[in-house]
Enzyme design. Structure first.
Site, mmCIF file in Angstrom:
data_model
loop_
_atom_site.group_PDB
_atom_site.id
_atom_site.type_symbol
_atom_site.label_atom_id
_atom_site.label_comp_id
_atom_site.label_asym_id
_atom_site.label_seq_id
_atom_site.Cartn_x
_atom_site.Cartn_y
_atom_site.Cartn_z
ATOM 1 N N ASP A 78 -10.469 -2.070 -4.020
ATOM 2 C CA ASP A 78 -11.107 -0.552 -4.316
ATOM 3 C C ASP A 78 -10.093 0.587 -4.197
ATOM 4 O O ASP A 78 -9.971 1.306 -4.971
ATOM 5 C CB ASP A 78 -12.360 -0.389 -3.615
ATOM 6 N N ARG A 89 0.897 -1.200 -0.066
ATOM 7 C CA ARG A 89 -0.121 0.133 0.023
ATOM 8 C C ARG A 89 1.019 1.254 0.214
ATOM 9 O O ARG A 89 1.701 1.314 0.822
ATOM 10 C CB ARG A 89 -0.936 -0.137 1.272
ATOM 11 N N ASP A 116 -12.264 -10.047 -0.530
ATOM 12 C CA ASP A 116 -13.477 -9.110 0.157
ATOM 13 C C ASP A 116 -14.830 -9.288 -0.793
ATOM 14 O O ASP A 116 -15.888 -9.176 -0.187
ATOM 15 C CB ASP A 116 -13.334 -7.830 0.479
ATOM 16 N N THR A 153 -9.394 -9.010 -4.828
ATOM 17 C CA THR A 153 -9.454 -9.043 -3.442
ATOM 18 C C THR A 153 -10.253 -10.142 -2.623
ATOM 19 O O THR A 153 -11.424 -10.563 -3.372
ATOM 20 C CB THR A 153 -10.109 -7.819 -3.047
ATOM 21 N N ARG A 161 -13.281 -6.514 5.433
ATOM 22 C CA ARG A 161 -13.443 -5.129 5.680
ATOM 23 C C ARG A 161 -14.789 -4.734 6.086
ATOM 24 O O ARG A 161 -15.115 -4.912 7.046
ATOM 25 C CB ARG A 161 -12.788 -4.236 4.471
HETATM 26 O O1 F6P Z 1 -8.896 -6.021 1.536
HETATM 27 C C1 F6P Z 1 -8.486 -7.381 1.967
HETATM 28 C C2 F6P Z 1 -8.093 -7.518 3.364
HETATM 29 O O2 F6P Z 1 -7.583 -8.832 3.715
HETATM 30 C C3 F6P Z 1 -9.659 -7.200 4.283
HETATM 31 O O3 F6P Z 1 -10.271 -8.121 4.244
HETATM 32 C C4 F6P Z 1 -8.692 -6.774 5.554
HETATM 33 O O4 F6P Z 1 -9.725 -5.940 6.445
HETATM 34 C C5 F6P Z 1 -7.550 -6.078 5.222
HETATM 35 O O5 F6P Z 1 -7.218 -6.624 4.001
HETATM 36 C C6 F6P Z 1 -6.261 -6.256 6.230
HETATM 37 O O6 F6P Z 1 -5.210 -5.523 5.868
HETATM 38 P P1 F6P Z 1 -3.857 -5.777 5.997
HETATM 39 O O7 F6P Z 1 -3.065 -7.219 5.491
HETATM 40 O O8 F6P Z 1 -2.901 -4.525 5.516
HETATM 41 O O9 F6P Z 1 -3.624 -5.737 7.505
#
Ligand code: F6P
Length: 326
Positions: free
Chosen positions: A106, A75, A131, A129, A175
């Site tokens: 997204d 990110r 999600d 994703t 999410r």
């Molecule tokens: O968007 C994918 C996801 O796995 C979501 O389900 C979750 O809330 C988020 O990413 C977790 O993000 P990270 O890996 O940055 O903790």
């Protein structure tokens, strides 16, 4: 930007099983159609820092079965600034990349949308994703694999829940979307799902208790979607401990294991179809659309629609769960 000769491809945001199958498909379909391909590492970060490598067909050999993403993902803060995006554009030009394929959720497609508008760069998005929260596609790459991982975990939790006659709250990812929780609950034969989409409509815990836990069952499994809107599994476990002290409650948070593993056949086929369609779209001079599959047909969805965060939950599924969990 004139005629397209070279496509850049990147994966961004949370990884999802099937991203590698999509990278493979875009690479091979592009080469098949006489285009060059460049792999951009670590998402938009690699575009900003110029971590870009020419891809041949062999670069994507033996990856269709792998979870994660060989291109890595990140990110990227820099890309959210105009200066960062300018650097990205300059690198893209220097690398002779004429169009981008962005595989992600997204946030990643929002980045593509802004970049495309600012620099008039053709960008094609692929929904990647777990999600499943992108509008305009029946499922996203990675969702089916994550669902099967949840299923496997809940089947195992059920063994111990039944033996100890306990109530389990199992928290799943998503999410602010409840697709994994609701469909995971149906597939696993769970007693209920608590999802963000209904957080303002009813007290989902009260409904679950009222609907007869303990009338006919000594153990129960409730899937809870992670989200500030639901409050998560711990929140419900605390509530039950306080409001219904007779229940023996446990919590399992499945966490990032839901993002790993070898993609299912569904996700590999979806990723392969979408990857080929992305190259077709570029050759048809489509730009700034996400490619989706709806009713088994390839569709082009404008970024603005795909990322609006309003993909609806099918209410029939809620009734199916309610009817079958008596
Ligand atoms: O968007 C994918 C996801 O796995 C979501 O389900 C979750 O809330 C988020 O990413 C977790 O993000 P990270 O890996 O940055 O903790």
């Amino acid at each position: 930007m004139g005629i397209i000769k070279c496509i850049g491809i990147l994966t961004s945001g949370g990884d999802a099983p099937g991203m590698n199958a999509a990278i493979r498909a875009v690479t091979r379909a592009a080469i098949y159609n006489g285009l060059r391909v460049k792999g951009i590492y670590r998402g938009y970060k690699g575009l900003v820092t110029n971590e870009i490598v020419e891809f041949k067909s062999q670069n994507v050999s033996n990856i269709i079965q792998l979870g994660g993403t060989i291109l890595k993902t990140a990110r990227c803060k820099e890309f959210t600034t105009p200066e960062g995006r300018k650097l990205a554009y300059e690198n893209m030009k220097a690398q002779e990349i004429d169009a981008l394929v962005v595989i992600g959720g997204d946030g990643s497609l929002t980045g593509a949308r802004i970049f495309a508008q600012e620099f008039d760069v053709p960008c094609i998005g692929l929904p990647g994703t777990i999600d499943n929260d992108l509008f305009g596609t029946d499922t996203t790459i990675g969702y089916d694999t994550a669902l099967n991982t949840i299923l496997d975990a809940v089947d195992k939790i059920r063994d111990t829940a039944t033996s100890h006659e306990r109530l389990f709250f199992v928290e799943v990812m998503g999410r602010d979307a409840g697709f994994l929780a609701l469909n995971g609950a149906i597939a696993a034969g769970a007693e209920a799902a608590i999802i963000p989409e209904f957080s303002t409509e009813v007290d989902q815990l009260e409904e679950f208790i009222k609907n007869g836990f303990r009338k006919s069952k000594n153990s129960s499994i409730v899937l809870v979607a992670e989200s500030e809107l639901t409050g998560g599994a711990m929140h419900y476990a605390e509530r039950v401990k306080n409001e219904y002290p007779g229940y023996d409650v446990r919590v399992t948070i499945l966490g990032h294991l839901q993002r790993g593993g070898s993609p299912t056949a569904h996700d590999r086929i979806l990723a392969s179809r979408l990857g080929c369609a992305a190259v077709d779209a570029i050759m048809e001079d489509q730009r700034n659309v996400m490619i989706g599959v709806e009713n088994n047909e390839i569709v082009y969805v404008p970024f603005s629609k795909a990322i609006k965060n309003d993909k609806p939950i099918n209410r029939d599924l809620v009734n199916v769960l309610r009817e079958l969990s008596i």
